[in-house]
Design a protein around this motif. Structure first.
Motif, PDB file in Angstrom:
ATOM      1  N   LEU B  31       0.819  -1.209   0.000  1.00  0.00           N
ATOM      2  CA  LEU B  31       0.000   0.000   0.000  1.00  0.00           C
ATOM      3  C   LEU B  31       0.858   1.267   0.000  1.00  0.00           C
ATOM      4  O   LEU B  31       0.338   2.371   0.149  1.00  0.00           O
ATOM      5  N   GLY B  32       2.170   1.098  -0.158  1.00  0.00           N
ATOM      6  CA  GLY B  32       3.039   2.262  -0.290  1.00  0.00           C
ATOM      7  C   GLY B  32       3.769   2.670   0.971  1.00  0.00           C
ATOM      8  O   GLY B  32       4.484   3.660   0.986  1.00  0.00           O
ATOM      9  N   PHE B  33       3.578   1.924   2.065  1.00  0.00           N
ATOM     10  CA  PHE B  33       4.288   2.257   3.302  1.00  0.00           C
ATOM     11  C   PHE B  33       5.303   1.156   3.588  1.00  0.00           C
ATOM     12  O   PHE B  33       4.992   0.192   4.274  1.00  0.00           O
ATOM     13  N   ASP B  34       6.528   1.308   3.038  1.00  0.00           N
ATOM     14  CA  ASP B  34       7.493   0.220   3.219  1.00  0.00           C
ATOM     15  C   ASP B  34       8.505   0.518   4.316  1.00  0.00           C
ATOM     16  O   ASP B  34       9.481  -0.205   4.474  1.00  0.00           O
ATOM     17  N   THR B  35       8.294   1.557   5.086  1.00  0.00           N
ATOM     18  CA  THR B  35       9.248   1.871   6.156  1.00  0.00           C
ATOM     19  C   THR B  35       8.674   1.559   7.547  1.00  0.00           C
ATOM     20  O   THR B  35       9.279   1.896   8.555  1.00  0.00           O
ATOM     21  N   VAL B  36       7.520   0.896   7.559  1.00  0.00           N
ATOM     22  CA  VAL B  36       6.877   0.585   8.837  1.00  0.00           C
ATOM     23  C   VAL B  36       7.230  -0.844   9.252  1.00  0.00           C
ATOM     24  O   VAL B  36       7.195  -1.754   8.429  1.00  0.00           O
ATOM     25  N   ALA B  37       7.580  -1.038  10.522  1.00  0.00           N
ATOM     26  CA  ALA B  37       7.923  -2.377  11.013  1.00  0.00           C
ATOM     27  C   ALA B  37       7.413  -2.550  12.438  1.00  0.00           C
ATOM     28  O   ALA B  37       7.049  -1.577  13.102  1.00  0.00           O
ATOM     29  N   GLY B  38       7.387  -3.790  12.884  1.00  0.00           N
ATOM     30  CA  GLY B  38       7.046  -4.092  14.275  1.00  0.00           C
ATOM     31  C   GLY B  38       5.672  -3.626  14.705  1.00  0.00           C
ATOM     32  O   GLY B  38       5.509  -3.105  15.813  1.00  0.00           O
ATOM     33  N   VAL B  39       4.664  -3.865  13.866  1.00  0.00           N
ATOM     34  CA  VAL B  39       3.312  -3.407  14.190  1.00  0.00           C
ATOM     35  C   VAL B  39       2.682  -4.300  15.263  1.00  0.00           C
ATOM     36  O   VAL B  39       2.710  -5.522  15.134  1.00  0.00           O
ATOM     37  N   SER B  40       2.134  -3.686  16.306  1.00  0.00           N
ATOM     38  CA  SER B  40       1.325  -4.471  17.235  1.00  0.00           C
ATOM     39  C   SER B  40       0.055  -3.695  17.547  1.00  0.00           C
ATOM     40  O   SER B  40       0.048  -2.470  17.586  1.00  0.00           O
ATOM     41  N   VAL B  41      -1.026  -4.442  17.716  1.00  0.00           N
ATOM     42  CA  VAL B  41      -2.337  -3.829  17.920  1.00  0.00           C
ATOM     43  C   VAL B  41      -2.845  -4.189  19.307  1.00  0.00           C
ATOM     44  O   VAL B  41      -2.891  -5.368  19.670  1.00  0.00           O
ATOM     45  N   GLY B  42      -3.189  -3.160  20.078  1.00  0.00           N
ATOM     46  CA  GLY B  42      -3.703  -3.393  21.423  1.00  0.00           C
ATOM     47  C   GLY B  42      -4.939  -2.575  21.686  1.00  0.00           C
ATOM     48  O   GLY B  42      -5.564  -2.059  20.765  1.00  0.00           O
TER      49      GLY B  42
END
Lengths: 84, 84
Positions: B31-42
């Motif tokens: 989706l064009g966001f290739d600099t995002v890492a380590g996503v966690s959802v709380g």
């Protein structure tokens, strides 16, 4: 490029029904917590992002929020960006 | 008694599978966001609490967290208390 730690807090907008929050608020007095009020339940996204500086990181995160992480019709987001 | 604004952020502990976060992380590069890492959802709980001082408020919130807002086996919480 440096790395930034991001917290995106997503909450329902004022006036949008929040049954989860209302249920918790109704339950707490019976459980011994009678000083708690105004409970609302939202989502917390944590991630890291690489960007040139904090302003660029914030801009990218705002874009991400608007496009994918929130439904802007019913939700609001609070973004916190910190140098990792 | 004064009033305090509280944010409780609840995240899964390190090592506990987070399929929501993993799915977002896998989807973002396409989706064009290739600099995002380590996503966690709380979860993010917001409420107000009445207490004598900030320390007492924090103690009550910690107790609330341990008893109702988190499952301490798989979840961790970060509490922020601010004078309202």
């Amino acid at each position: 490029m440096s790395s930034f730690t991001v917290l995106v807090e997503v909450q329902l907008r004022q006036g949008v029904a929040d049954p989860q929050g209302a249920t918790i608020e109704r339950a707490l007095p019976a459980l011994g917590f009678d000083t708690v009020a105004g409970v609302s339940v939202g989502k917390a996204f944590r991630f890291t992002i690489d960007a040139d500086d904090a302003a660029a990181a914030e801009q990218q995160v705002e874009d991400l929020c608007k496009r994918f992480l929130t439904n802007p019709v019913i939700e609001d987001s609070i973004v916190t960006v910190q140098a990792a």
